[in-house]
Write an enzyme that holds these catalytic residues in place. Structure first.
Site, PDB file in Angstrom:
ATOM      1  CD  GLU A 109      -7.079  -5.361   3.873  1.00  0.00           C
ATOM      2  OE1 GLU A 109      -6.440  -6.069   4.638  1.00  0.00           O
ATOM      3  OE2 GLU A 109      -6.849  -5.309   2.648  1.00  0.00           O
ATOM      4  CG  PHE A 145       0.047  -3.588   9.305  1.00  0.00           C
ATOM      5  CD1 PHE A 145       1.284  -4.192   9.146  1.00  0.00           C
ATOM      6  CD2 PHE A 145      -1.084  -4.395   9.355  1.00  0.00           C
ATOM      7  CE1 PHE A 145       1.399  -5.581   9.026  1.00  0.00           C
ATOM      8  CE2 PHE A 145      -0.987  -5.783   9.241  1.00  0.00           C
ATOM      9  CZ  PHE A 145       0.248  -6.374   9.075  1.00  0.00           C
ATOM     10  CB  SER A 146      -1.703   0.847   5.620  1.00  0.00           C
ATOM     11  OG  SER A 146      -1.052   0.173   4.582  1.00  0.00           O
ATOM     12  CG  ASP A 174      -1.597  -1.207   1.571  1.00  0.00           C
ATOM     13  OD1 ASP A 174      -1.663  -2.076   0.685  1.00  0.00           O
ATOM     14  OD2 ASP A 174      -2.100  -1.338   2.689  1.00  0.00           O
ATOM     15  NE  ARG A 194      -5.719  -4.693   7.858  1.00  0.00           N
ATOM     16  CZ  ARG A 194      -6.560  -5.720   8.048  1.00  0.00           C
ATOM     17  NH1 ARG A 194      -6.941  -6.082   9.261  1.00  0.00           N
ATOM     18  NH2 ARG A 194      -7.036  -6.357   6.995  1.00  0.00           N
ATOM     19  CD  GLN A 197       2.193  -1.290   5.210  1.00  0.00           C
ATOM     20  OE1 GLN A 197       2.002  -2.380   5.688  1.00  0.00           O
ATOM     21  NE2 GLN A 197       2.620  -0.280   5.929  1.00  0.00           N
TER      22      GLN A 197
HETATM   23  C1  FRU Z   1      -3.929  -3.745   2.682  1.00  0.00           C
HETATM   24  C2  FRU Z   1      -3.305  -4.171   3.998  1.00  0.00           C
HETATM   25  C3  FRU Z   1      -3.645  -3.218   5.107  1.00  0.00           C
HETATM   26  C4  FRU Z   1      -2.510  -3.403   6.055  1.00  0.00           C
HETATM   27  C5  FRU Z   1      -1.355  -3.622   5.132  1.00  0.00           C
HETATM   28  C6  FRU Z   1      -0.301  -4.534   5.645  1.00  0.00           C
HETATM   29  O1  FRU Z   1      -3.236  -4.194   1.577  1.00  0.00           O
HETATM   30  O2  FRU Z   1      -3.707  -5.491   4.315  1.00  0.00           O
HETATM   31  O3  FRU Z   1      -4.913  -3.421   5.662  1.00  0.00           O
HETATM   32  O4  FRU Z   1      -2.314  -2.295   6.893  1.00  0.00           O
HETATM   33  O5  FRU Z   1      -1.883  -4.131   3.939  1.00  0.00           O
HETATM   34  O6  FRU Z   1       0.794  -4.562   4.778  1.00  0.00           O
END
Ligand code: FRU
Length: 536
Positions: A280, A155-156, A99, A228, A115
């Site tokens: 997400e 994470f994101s 992401d 998240r 990410q």
């Molecule tokens: C979406 C996701 C997010 C998470 C991240 C982890 O692609 O699953 O929800 O924060 O990727 O890399």
């Protein structure tokens, strides 16, 4: 520190200690005998000191002697020259990324965080990578910004500019950048195995060069197991900050929540809702309706479903049915920039799905798009087009066809080959008698069926995709962005936007115009080539 990696080797844990304190945990497919490529651990923050590297597992220990220090990363001379490296779509120098995160414009620079797995070709070690650009077109990767620690992998999330210095951290005239991210517990690292997944803050007082994690994290405690992806934005009418959050798969409804804050630290939940088909990476932002003074709010999730609505008295009320910002196969977890200089809405998505085999990097993101909101009667529709800055990348121009009758045997693009270009074409459907028209681009077909009023995408190994598209004043227009690894197709000025991650089975670079039937009228055609944006 250079570390040899072979994708498929056994994943092992390395722990890095500085002054007796664990500062990194790395899960890595180490192989000093037959490495596919080398990755790099930036050691500058421990300069002058000693670090200890401990292998948690036997195989990793075997290869510790192969690690070596150097002033520049191993393999630097081949960076961005790899055969499958996209020419003008951002990719990480090394490793996996998914992401886009923390997208913000500040002090003349576009910041793109992402990410990142700095140490391997597959998803792992989630860290915020960082790249900056002065023109939104040429990016420089500046090294990872936010690293995992004992509270979780990173994470994101998003970033904003603390314009009013409410945090009181500003140094001189440089506004503080504030990032919100998810600390993911139990996501591959042993030191955060038992940590809960929470929302946290970090800040930078030097326009993104260095980041400090907020000492009193988290800013939002765990609400559901894997909640998240915090996305913060300024709400001008409420004079407050708003944050959208995905409550996670553990939340029974896969719901999203909104929070408000005046001080960027204390966040109060104000609403929960679901959007059909979504989970997400929420994004929630105000957007002007073209040609009016009206402002609406657009909510979207990772799956590119969006709803338009009003945000009044801290309540978001959708007024449209869910629609899609992108209709292709590979557009996910898109995010918009905060604080764009022209106050327009610019979005970038992860073109998920296409692996880059045998390359030292993996995955790519879309070209930046501008989202505009249009009102027709009571109906609101968002349209996406590549940002206008793309014209600055055009190197040479081919074809200027104007008003031409074509039939099945005609192929005006016959002499053109290329793998990195923008193709623009307009067809006059009212004047055409044929069955349809389109292009076959290195085995990827983009076709418009006049009779069925459908835009069709097809390629070997891909499910055929058909999308309704009515001609606009009798015309169908295309802007197609081709790059190594992708096609992004925009039809009728953004009425359809469709991203496809794509590597041809056999690369031909051929561009063929498809005309089916006795007469198809092409109004114009041009191809503008784009060279590598990585040649400095
Ligand atoms: C979406 C996701 C997010 C998470 C991240 C982890 O692609 O699953 O929800 O924060 O990727 O890399």
């Amino acid at each position: 520190m250079n570390l040899p990696v072979r994708t498929g080797a056994k994943g092992e844990h390395l722990d890095i200690y500085y002054k007796g304190k664990k500062v990194r945990e790395i899960l890595i497919e180490l192989d000093g005998e037959k490495p596919d490529f080398w990755v790099n651990l930036d050691m500058s923050e421990w300069k002058g000191g000693n670090i200890d590297i401990k292998a948690e597992d036997a195989t990793a220990a075997k290869y510790l002697g192969d690690l070596y220090q150097s002033k520049s990363p191993a393999g630097k001379e081949t960076f961005y020259k790899e055969p499958l490296r996209p020419k003008y779509h951002f990719t990480a120098t090394r490793g996996w990324f998914n992401d886009p995160n923390g997208m913000v414009y500040s002090e003349g620079k576009w910041h793109l965080f992402f990410q990142h797995n700095p140490y391997g070709w597959n998803w792992n070690n989630m860290t915020w990578g960082h790249a900056v650009s002065s023109d939104l077109m040429h990016w420089t990767e500046t090294g990872d910004a936010i690293h995992p620690d004992e509270k979780g992998t990173i994470f994101s999330g998003s970033a904003i500019v603390d314009r009013e210095n409410v945090l009181g951290l500003q140094k001189g005239n440089i506004k503080t950048l504030v990032a919100y991210f998810t600390y993911a517990g139990n996501s591959g690292h042993n030191w955060s195995k038992d940590a809960k997944t929470v929302q946290a803050m970090a800040y930078s007082t030097d326009n993104g060069k260095t980041w400090v994690k907020y000492a009193k994290n988290p800013v939002i405690p765990n609400l559901y197991g894997d909640n998240r992806d915090p996305k913060a934005v300024w709400d001008e009418s409420g004079k407050q900050w708003i944050m959208a959050l995905y409550l996670g798969d553990a939340n029974p409804e896969h719901a999203f929540a909104l929070f408000s804050s005046k001080n960027l630290i204390d966040w109060k939940e104000i609403q929960r809702f679901t959007v059909e088909g979504e989970r997400e990476c929420p994004d929630f932002f105000p957007i002007k309706v073209e040609g009016t003074n009206e402002t609406k709010w657009l909510f979207t999730g990772a799956n590119k479903v969006y709803v338009i609505g009003d945000f009044v008295n801290n309540k978001f009320t959708p007024i449209t049915k869910p629609k899609h910002l992108d209709r292709g196969n590979n557009y996910y977890a898109a995010q918009t920039f905060f604080n764009t200089p022209e106050k327009n809405v610019i979005q970038i998505g992860w073109m998920a799905g296409c692996n880059f085999p045998k390359m030292p990097f993996n995955q790519q993101i879309s070209f930046p798009r501008e989202i505009k909101l249009f009102k027709d009667g009571d109906n609101y529709t968002a349209k996406c087009m590549p940002v206008k800055e793309i014209a600055a990348l055009f190197s040479s121009s081919h074809f200027s066809v104007s008003k031409k009758n074509l039939s099945t045997d005609d192929n005006p693009t016959t002499n053109y080959t290329g793998d990195s270009y923008v193709l623009d074409a307009v067809f006059d459907v009212n004047d055409s008698k044929g069955d349809g028209f389109g292009f076959l681009l290195d085995g990827f077909e983009v076709y418009y069926s006049i009779k069925n009023k459908k835009l069709i995408f097809n390629a070997t190994g891909m499910d055929k995709k058909e999308i309704d598209l009515t001609p606009d004043n009798g015309k169908v227009s295309f802007r197609i962005l081709a790059d190594i690894g992708s096609f992004e197709v925009f039809a009728n000025n953004g009425e359809v936007a469709a991203a496809f991650a794509y590597l041809p089975v056999i690369k031909t670079n051929k561009v063929t115009t498809i005309i089916r039937g006795e007469r198809v009228v092409m109004d114009n055609l041009s191809i503008n080539e784009i060279g590598s944006t990585w040649n400095k």
